[in-house]
Enzyme design. Structure first.
Site, PDB file in Angstrom:
ATOM      1  N   CYS A 188      85.507 -20.312 -19.642  1.00  0.00           N
ATOM      2  CA  CYS A 188      85.481 -19.520 -19.823  1.00  0.00           C
ATOM      3  C   CYS A 188      87.180 -18.914 -20.818  1.00  0.00           C
ATOM      4  O   CYS A 188      87.618 -17.939 -21.381  1.00  0.00           O
ATOM      5  CB  CYS A 188      87.341 -19.091 -18.771  1.00  0.00           C
ATOM      6  N   SER A 189      87.929 -20.444 -21.284  1.00  0.00           N
ATOM      7  CA  SER A 189      88.712 -20.523 -22.619  1.00  0.00           C
ATOM      8  C   SER A 189      87.741 -19.931 -24.177  1.00  0.00           C
ATOM      9  O   SER A 189      88.374 -20.714 -25.202  1.00  0.00           O
ATOM     10  CB  SER A 189      89.931 -21.752 -22.765  1.00  0.00           C
TER      11      SER A 189
END
Ligand code: COA
Length: 376
Positions: free
Chosen positions: A156-157
């Site tokens: 997700c980063s």
């Protein structure tokens, strides 16, 4: 070091919406089918019945009301419970590249740039469609971009970590303009048969053009967002995990086993990531000479409404509304690395020249990435 500037963003939004009501009807039909098939084992206490899902739970626990998906029928078919994509020939544009090209063209248009003026393409996402050739090389070729391309995965980063790589490339002068794309086909890694998480994700693709300040000053972009700083951190955790990988076939494990799609201990993630993300943002802002209350807008990762509210409350000492921390997950659900970029794409209009904002992602790894920007 040459400062980096974000000059344009783009967003591909898939054509199909699945509301929570539709999703729950399909999940409950799946549960009923399973329970009927295994009725004897359930009655004998050898197996647990699959409990029903509920719209009320989903909205209360997450804030998600709907999600966009590239393919809807397969997901909602209680005998299938995953999207159905037609395989494509190697000569044809792949699905991930197709949505990336769409978002990239919008970002290039916003930046007033031709693809040929791009020196590097970073395809950063939680999942890649294949091992190689890199998705980024295909996207680069489809656009007609120059330079190089490579893939990155920090779950997700991925988007914020890629923006740092793009900013570093233009800061050091190794590139003048870098395109970051985040094609997130999360519907393919989500286990739609697991009640605890079946509502979480949605598909989307975001894109951003990062240029050196010199290049941006010569260009035609309507908006300039100076990257004041980027800060990344990771801390290993098994609480969000997916064991799909190229060793699977050598391990003779079931490719459809539960651990080969997204798994999480949602409550632990919530508890552990909220303080980690809030402390990270605070440290980053302090290092740049700002207090969290100076920040005009927080474009946060979009996984859970309560998480975002708590993170910002820790930072600014009070509850804030959409004007300070806009929420897009009610409409898009969790779109993995694209969430904070969607928030930035849709909700930066009201900021004035000089206003400071924070784009921040958090997720599997654990990973947290923050990008502090100022409107020029
Ligand atoms: N419908 C109805 N009930 C459900 C349900 C559903 N779809 N899913 C779970 N429940 C039940 C559980 O079985 C549990 O019941 P119990 O109390 O009888 O055991 C109860 O609801 C609470 O479940 P829990 O999993 O503790 O819910 P939660 O409040 O933690 O919310 C998440 C779940 C996933 C929404 C939340 O934990 C979350 O968003 N966490 C952060 C996730 C995150 O950021 N992940 C990053 C991914 S990129």
């Amino acid at each position: 070091m040459k400062p980096a500037v974000i000059t344009g963003t783009g967003l591909y939004r898939p054509p199909h919406v699945i509301t929570n009501a539709e999703l729950v009807v399909s999940f409950n039909a799946y549960a009923d089918l399973q329970n009927a098939r295994h009725a004897a084992a359930i009655a004998a206490g050898e197996r647990q019945a699959v409990p029903h899902s509920s719209v009320e739970f989903i909205e209360k626990a997450s804030g998600i009301r709907q999600r966009y998906v590239i393919e809807k029928e397969g997901v909602l078919d209680p005998t299938r419970m995953r999207p159905k994509f037609a395989p494509r020939r190697d000569e044809d544009l792949s699905l991930m590249a197709e949505i990336a090209v769409d978002a990239a063209k919008q970002a290039l248009a916003a930046a007033g740039r031709e693809a040929g003026e791009i020196d590097g393409v970073l395809c950063a996402a939680a999942n890649m469609q294949r091992a190689y050739p890199a998705m980024a090389c295909e996207i680069q070729a489809a656009l007609g971009a120059g330079g190089y391309g490579f893939d990155m995965n920090v779950a997700c980063s991925s988007a914020t970590f890629a923006i740092e790589q793009a900013a570093n490339a233009v800061r050091t002068g190794s590139a003048r303009r870098v395109l970051v794309v985040n094609p997130e086909i999360t519907s393919a890694h989500l286990e739609w048969r697991d009640r605890d998480c079946h509502f979480i994700f949605g598909d989307v693709c975001t894109a951003a053009v990062v240029e050196s300040a010199e290049s941006a000053a010569e260009g035609k972009a309507a908006e300039h967002w100076q990257v004041l700083g980027t800060k990344l951190v990771t801390q290993y955790s098994n609480n969000i995990r997916n064991n799909a990988g190229f060793l699977n076939r050598c391990e003779d494990t079931d490719p459809d086993a539960r651990d080969k799609t997204f798994m999480q201990e949602g409550r632990k993630v919530f508890k552990e990531v909220v303080p980690m993300a809030a402390a990270h943002i605070e440290q980053h802002l302090h290092a740049l000479g700002f207090e969290p209350t100076h920040v005009r807008r927080y474009w946060l990762h979009q996984a859970n409404l309560g998480m975002n509210q708590l993170i910002v409350k820790r930072l600014v000492g009070q509850e804030v509304g959409d004007d300070i921390a806009p929420i897009i997950l009610s409409e898009y659900a969790n779109t993995a690395s694209a969430g904070s970029i969607i928030a930035f794409h849709h909700h930066r209009g009201g900021l004035k020249v000089g206003d400071v904002g924070v784009i921040c992602s958090f997720g599997a790894g654990y990973s947290v990435g923050s990008v502090v920007v100022r409107r020029l």
